[in-house]
Design a protein around this motif. Sequence first.
Motif, PDB file in Angstrom:
ATOM      1  N   SER A 294      -2.602 -14.839   8.336  1.00  8.37           N
ATOM      2  CA  SER A 294      -1.990 -15.752   7.364  1.00  8.37           C
ATOM      3  C   SER A 294      -2.976 -16.860   7.016  1.00  8.37           C
ATOM      4  N   HIS A 295      -3.092 -17.143   5.721  1.00 10.76           N
ATOM      5  CA  HIS A 295      -3.987 -18.196   5.235  1.00 10.76           C
ATOM      6  C   HIS A 295      -3.190 -19.113   4.318  1.00 10.76           C
ATOM      7  N   THR A 296      -3.205 -20.434   4.596  1.00  7.80           N
ATOM      8  CA  THR A 296      -2.462 -21.410   3.809  1.00  7.80           C
ATOM      9  C   THR A 296      -3.419 -22.451   3.250  1.00  7.80           C
ATOM     10  N   ALA A 297      -3.421 -22.608   1.920  1.00  8.26           N
ATOM     11  CA  ALA A 297      -4.241 -23.640   1.262  1.00  8.26           C
ATOM     12  C   ALA A 297      -3.400 -24.901   1.131  1.00  8.26           C
ATOM     13  N   LEU A 298      -3.848 -25.996   1.710  1.00  5.74           N
ATOM     14  CA  LEU A 298      -3.089 -27.239   1.715  1.00  5.74           C
ATOM     15  C   LEU A 298      -3.217 -27.928   0.362  1.00  5.74           C
ATOM     16  N   ALA A 299      -2.085 -28.242  -0.253  1.00  2.35           N
ATOM     17  CA  ALA A 299      -2.099 -28.824  -1.593  1.00  2.35           C
ATOM     18  C   ALA A 299      -2.615 -30.259  -1.595  1.00  2.35           C
ATOM     19  N   LYS A 300      -2.290 -31.036  -0.563  1.00  6.58           N
ATOM     20  CA  LYS A 300      -2.682 -32.444  -0.533  1.00  6.58           C
ATOM     21  C   LYS A 300      -4.153 -32.605  -0.163  1.00  6.58           C
ATOM     22  N   GLN A 301      -4.656 -31.733   0.700  1.00  4.34           N
ATOM     23  CA  GLN A 301      -6.075 -31.749   1.063  1.00  4.34           C
ATOM     24  C   GLN A 301      -6.698 -30.456   0.509  1.00  4.34           C
TER      25      GLN A 301
ATOM     26  N   GLY B 122       0.839  -1.180   0.000  1.00  8.27           N
ATOM     27  CA  GLY B 122       0.000   0.000   0.000  1.00  8.27           C
ATOM     28  C   GLY B 122       0.876   1.233   0.000  1.00  8.27           C
ATOM     29  N   GLU B 123       0.541   2.210   0.790  1.00 11.34           N
ATOM     30  CA  GLU B 123       1.333   3.440   0.836  1.00 11.34           C
ATOM     31  C   GLU B 123       2.607   3.207   1.637  1.00 11.34           C
ATOM     32  N   VAL B 124       3.736   3.713   1.112  1.00 13.10           N
ATOM     33  CA  VAL B 124       5.034   3.617   1.782  1.00 13.10           C
ATOM     34  C   VAL B 124       5.430   5.008   2.249  1.00 13.10           C
ATOM     35  N   GLN B 125       5.640   5.164   3.548  1.00 12.45           N
ATOM     36  CA  GLN B 125       6.024   6.446   4.133  1.00 12.45           C
ATOM     37  C   GLN B 125       7.272   6.238   4.974  1.00 12.45           C
ATOM     38  N   GLY B 126       8.418   6.707   4.459  1.00 13.43           N
ATOM     39  CA  GLY B 126       9.670   6.532   5.192  1.00 13.43           C
ATOM     40  C   GLY B 126       9.985   5.067   5.390  1.00 13.43           C
ATOM     41  N   ARG B 127      10.117   4.642   6.651  1.00 13.91           N
ATOM     42  CA  ARG B 127      10.431   3.245   6.962  1.00 13.91           C
ATOM     43  C   ARG B 127       9.165   2.393   7.103  1.00 13.91           C
ATOM     44  N   GLU B 128       8.022   3.013   7.009  1.00 10.84           N
ATOM     45  CA  GLU B 128       6.764   2.311   7.268  1.00 10.84           C
ATOM     46  C   GLU B 128       6.058   1.944   5.968  1.00 10.84           C
ATOM     47  N   ILE B 129       5.591   0.692   5.883  1.00  6.02           N
ATOM     48  CA  ILE B 129       4.830   0.199   4.739  1.00  6.02           C
ATOM     49  C   ILE B 129       3.436  -0.164   5.232  1.00  6.02           C
ATOM     50  N   ASN B 130       2.435   0.427   4.641  1.00  8.45           N
ATOM     51  CA  ASN B 130       1.060   0.197   5.068  1.00  8.45           C
ATOM     52  C   ASN B 130       0.376  -0.832   4.174  1.00  8.45           C
ATOM     53  N   ASP B 131      -0.485  -1.663   4.815  1.00 10.09           N
ATOM     54  CA  ASP B 131      -1.336  -2.607   4.088  1.00 10.09           C
ATOM     55  C   ASP B 131      -0.533  -3.444   3.085  1.00 10.09           C
ATOM     56  N   ILE B 132       0.291  -4.332   3.611  1.00 11.68           N
ATOM     57  CA  ILE B 132       1.144  -5.166   2.764  1.00 11.68           C
ATOM     58  C   ILE B 132       0.524  -6.560   2.609  1.00 11.68           C
ATOM     59  N   LEU B 133       0.658  -7.115   1.414  1.00 13.19           N
ATOM     60  CA  LEU B 133       0.157  -8.452   1.096  1.00 13.19           C
ATOM     61  C   LEU B 133       1.295  -9.275   0.505  1.00 13.19           C
ATOM     62  N   ILE B 134       1.546 -10.474   1.065  1.00 13.30           N
ATOM     63  CA  ILE B 134       2.620 -11.345   0.598  1.00 13.30           C
ATOM     64  C   ILE B 134       2.018 -12.665   0.147  1.00 13.30           C
ATOM     65  N   ILE B 135       2.337 -13.089  -1.052  1.00 14.65           N
ATOM     66  CA  ILE B 135       1.883 -14.369  -1.589  1.00 14.65           C
ATOM     67  C   ILE B 135       3.115 -15.226  -1.848  1.00 14.65           C
ATOM     68  N   ASP B 136       3.207 -16.384  -1.222  1.00 11.95           N
ATOM     69  CA  ASP B 136       4.364 -17.259  -1.408  1.00 11.95           C
ATOM     70  C   ASP B 136       3.940 -18.708  -1.212  1.00 11.95           C
ATOM     71  N   ARG B 137       4.933 -19.581  -1.073  1.00  9.02           N
ATOM     72  CA  ARG B 137       4.679 -20.995  -0.802  1.00  9.02           C
ATOM     73  C   ARG B 137       5.487 -21.430   0.416  1.00  9.02           C
ATOM     74  N   THR B 138       4.935 -22.353   1.171  1.00  7.22           N
ATOM     75  CA  THR B 138       5.617 -22.884   2.337  1.00  7.22           C
ATOM     76  C   THR B 138       6.648 -23.920   1.901  1.00  7.22           C
ATOM     77  N   ASP B 139       7.355 -24.476   2.876  1.00  4.39           N
ATOM     78  CA  ASP B 139       8.335 -25.530   2.579  1.00  4.39           C
ATOM     79  C   ASP B 139       7.676 -26.750   1.947  1.00  4.39           C
ATOM     80  N   LYS B 140       6.401 -26.977   2.228  1.00  3.07           N
ATOM     81  CA  LYS B 140       5.670 -28.106   1.661  1.00  3.07           C
ATOM     82  C   LYS B 140       4.978 -27.746   0.347  1.00  3.07           C
ATOM     83  N   LYS B 141       5.329 -26.559  -0.212  1.00  2.00           N
ATOM     84  CA  LYS B 141       4.779 -26.087  -1.486  1.00  2.00           C
ATOM     85  C   LYS B 141       3.295 -25.741  -1.409  1.00  2.00           C
ATOM     86  N   ASP B 142       2.803 -25.467  -0.208  1.00  2.00           N
ATOM     87  CA  ASP B 142       1.416 -25.020  -0.051  1.00  2.00           C
ATOM     88  C   ASP B 142       1.338 -23.514  -0.302  1.00  2.00           C
ATOM     89  N   ARG B 143       0.305 -23.079  -1.012  1.00  2.00           N
ATOM     90  CA  ARG B 143       0.119 -21.660  -1.294  1.00  2.00           C
ATOM     91  C   ARG B 143      -0.272 -20.925  -0.017  1.00  2.00           C
TER      92      ARG B 143
END
Length: 423
Positions: free
Chosen positions: A215-222, A165-186
């Motif tokens: 944090s929300h993780t969708a399990l790939a196997k289930q 979202g808005e970045v002001q100095g050292r502060e980042i507002n409303d951040i969203l991160i999409i990645d995968r866990t060690d088990k490849k779960d989204r």
Amino acid sequence: MHRSYWCIQKYIAKDFLFSFFVAFLFFFFIFFVNQILLLAEEILSKQVPFFDVVLLIVYSLPAIVSISFPFASLVGALMTIGRLSSENEVLALQSCGIPHRALFLPLLILGVVFSLISFTMNDYFLPVGTINFQKLYRKILYANPELELESYSVKRYQDSIIITGEVQGREINDILIIDRTDKKDRRIITARKAFLLENQNQQGVIALHLQDVFSHTALAKQKTDYEYFTADQLRYNILLRQLNLDLRNPGPREMSSVDVYSIIKEKRLSLEEKESSYREKQQQILFDLSSKYYGFSETASTPSEYTAIINHLLTEYKKNSSRRVFDRSLQIYSLEFHKKFSIPFGCLAFVLFAFPTGLFTKRSGRSVGFGLGLFISIAYWGMLFAGQTLGIRMDFSPLLAMWLPNIVIVFLGLILSILRFRT
């Protein structure tokens, strides 16, 4: 007579230094605008302190100086000899009994000096400048996350996507991160605020300090199951190599020739071990094929079937044995190692080419020399680029790939010398 030689050589050296200085300023300005001012403009737009921008520029200067020296040597030598030839000063000196070698000596000495200066800048000051550049850029990045994570932007890295979202100095507002866990779960992580911090425990890692986390993780196997959690605070680590290229670990170009050579030796030893392992594997394949050969020779019912089996086994073995163990990183390091010598000592090659070439100039010596020097510089750069491309993609010899432009320039200089001094 020796005193007159000295005065003439001093006169030519001064003229060459003046022409070199003019050409150096031209090339320095071109590379400066291309590589430094664009960077400075990007950083200044993010309200980075002016003194830090100046330091970043200073740390980047060795790379510009080292590459400007060879081309400035070429253009400067062509301008000097072209002027002397077009104004008939070379003819006047010859009529006084001054040989060409006396005119060429100051250019040769200065060419060697310029080569050594360029090599020193490239081999010592460039690595030092790169290290300091990266340290300062990290410091600026921690204080100004907007350098990398701009307001309302989407950044894709190796294993994650960061939406801010808005970045002001050292502060980042409303951040969203999409990645995968060690088990490849989204996984999707949201936070109301984030701060960019340096990870003191892990070198080469920075951290996002997240607040009000979900944090929300969708399990790939289930596929119908999921996991979630909330937290007041969370630390999310990011590898520096996933961020801006300016924060990457120094590559062979930013290392000294001694360091590059030591890494090349290690990679060669590793490659020899892989080749030895591959040869042992091929011997085992040959043994297995021999066993199959004797087994099929006893069970084959007809000669045609027996021949087909033999041909199939031979084809399989030839296909496997023709494969070659190749280390692309070793090839890249070898190319950069030879480039560290070939480009600086291009100063000497250019002087050897410029002297006989400039003697052909009949009018407008400096301007013709300048224009011809630019054309040769572009051709030389194109040959370097082609050699590096061939070396990386086609396993071309790194030694030949990086030194071929100098060889071509010197060869053309020898041909022009034969043509000029024969007449």
